[in-house]
Write an enzyme that holds these catalytic residues in place. Structure first.
Site, mmCIF file in Angstrom:
data_model
loop_
_atom_site.group_PDB
_atom_site.id
_atom_site.type_symbol
_atom_site.label_atom_id
_atom_site.label_comp_id
_atom_site.label_asym_id
_atom_site.label_seq_id
_atom_site.Cartn_x
_atom_site.Cartn_y
_atom_site.Cartn_z
ATOM 1 N N CYS A 115 1.214 -1.070 -0.170
ATOM 2 C CA CYS A 115 -0.221 0.186 0.021
ATOM 3 C C CYS A 115 1.174 0.997 0.042
ATOM 4 O O CYS A 115 1.807 1.781 0.556
ATOM 5 C CB CYS A 115 -0.841 0.370 0.795
ATOM 6 S SG CYS A 115 -1.878 1.609 1.682
ATOM 7 N N CYS A 118 0.053 4.213 2.683
ATOM 8 C CA CYS A 118 -0.440 3.844 4.269
ATOM 9 C C CYS A 118 -0.199 2.046 4.296
ATOM 10 O O CYS A 118 0.827 1.999 4.741
ATOM 11 C CB CYS A 118 -1.500 4.943 4.622
ATOM 12 S SG CYS A 118 -3.517 4.168 3.927
ATOM 13 N N SER A 119 -1.018 1.605 4.643
ATOM 14 C CA SER A 119 -1.177 0.531 5.347
ATOM 15 C C SER A 119 -1.869 -0.350 5.244
ATOM 16 O O SER A 119 -2.186 -1.523 5.589
ATOM 17 C CB SER A 119 -0.427 0.402 6.641
ATOM 18 O OG SER A 119 -1.550 1.105 7.599
ATOM 19 N N CYS A 120 -2.789 -0.361 3.876
ATOM 20 C CA CYS A 120 -4.688 -1.077 3.064
ATOM 21 C C CYS A 120 -3.771 -2.474 3.700
ATOM 22 O O CYS A 120 -2.748 -3.383 2.715
ATOM 23 C CB CYS A 120 -5.175 -0.472 2.232
ATOM 24 S SG CYS A 120 -5.615 0.677 2.260
HETATM 25 FE FE FE Z 1 -3.275 1.690 2.445
#
Ligand code: FE
Length: 216
Positions: A115, A118-120
Site C-alpha cells: 500500500c 499507508c497500510s491497507c
Molecule cells: Fe493504505
C-alpha cells in the site's frame, strides 16, 4: 492513483505522514498508557498478543484459502473470479475484506502487494500487517525496485519471471495466491495450509517446501 481514496476513511484509516500520529493512534496510545498505569494490562503481554495476531492467528485464515485453492480447481477459479465471495465461503470476511482481489503466481509472473499511501491490508485473511509493511522504505521501494526488495526477503526469482506490484487501497485489497510447492501431491488440505506463510500471501515470500514444513 485516482482510486486510492483514503480521504473518506480518515477516522478509521490512519495515514502515517512522517511521525505524526492520527487521532486514532493517539487514542489507542492514551488508552494503552492508562491500562498499563492502572495495572490492567502488562505491556509485554500486549506485545505478545499483537505478535500472535500478526504472525500466527491472522494469516492462518488466508492459508486455508490458499490450501483450498490448491486442492480444488473449481474453488481456485471462483477465488480468482470473485475473491470476496470465495473467501466468504470459508467464513472469512468483514472489515478490511469487503473488496478483495486474489492474484495468482505462475512461473512467468510473481505478484507482490504494497500500500503505497499507508497500510491497507486484508485483515480477515492476513490479520494485522507486519511493521515493515507499514514502513515508508517498503512502501516506496516495492514499486521502484521490487526485485531488490524480494532479494532482501530472501526471494531470488529467475530473471524470466515478471514481477507485478499491486497497490492495495481501502477500497480494494489484494492477496497473493502462491504456487503450490513441488512434492506436495500426497498432502491433505490441512498439511498444505501449514506450508503457506504470511509473506507468501503478500508476495514477499514463498510457501515452505514439505521438508521445511516438517521442521517448522
Ligand atoms: Fe493504505
Amino acid at each position: 492513483m485516482a482510486d486510492h481514496d483514503h480521504h473518506d476513511h480518515a477516522h478509521d484509516h490512519p495515514h502515517d505522514h512522517g511521525s505524526e500520529l492520527s487521532p486514532m493512534e493517539l487514542r489507542v496510545r492514551a488508552l494503552e498508557s492508562i491500562l498499563v498505569e492502572k495495572g490492567y494490562v502488562d505491556p509485554a503481554a500486549l506485545d505478545t498478543l499483537i505478535d500472535t495476531y500478526e504472525t500466527k492467528i491472522g494469516p492462518r485464515n488466508g492459508a486455508q484459502v490458499v490450501a483450498r485453492a490448491w486442492m480444488d480447481p473449481a474453488y481456485r477459479a471462483r477465488l480468482l473470479d470473485d475473491a470476496t465471495a470465495a473467501i466468504r465461503e470459508l467464513g472469512f470476511g468483514g472489515r478490511g475484506g469487503e473488496h478483495m482481489m486474489v492474484v495468482a503466481n505462475t512461473p512467468e509472473e510473481h505478484n507482490m502487494v504494497v500500500c503505497t499511501l499507508c497500510s491497507c491490508y486484508p485483515w480477515p485473511v492476513l490479520g494485522l500487517p507486519p511493521v515493515w509493511y507499514k514502513s515508508p522504505p517498503y512502501r516506496s521501494r516495492a514499486v521502484i525496485d521490487p526485485r531488490g526488495v524480494l532479494r532482501e526477503f530472501g526471494v531470488d526469482l529467475p530473471a524470466t519471471t515478471r514481477i507485478r506490484v499491486w497497490d492495495s487501497t481501502a477500497e480494494l485489497r489484494y492477496m497473493v495466491l502462491p504456487m503450490r510447492p513441488a512434492g506436495t501431491e500426497q498432502l491433505d488440505e490441512a498439511a498444505l495450509a501449514d506450508l503457506v506463510t504470511r509473506d507468501s500471501m503478500i508476495g514477499t515470500g514463498l510457501p515452505l517446501s514439505p521438508e521445511q514444513g516438517v521442521r517448522a
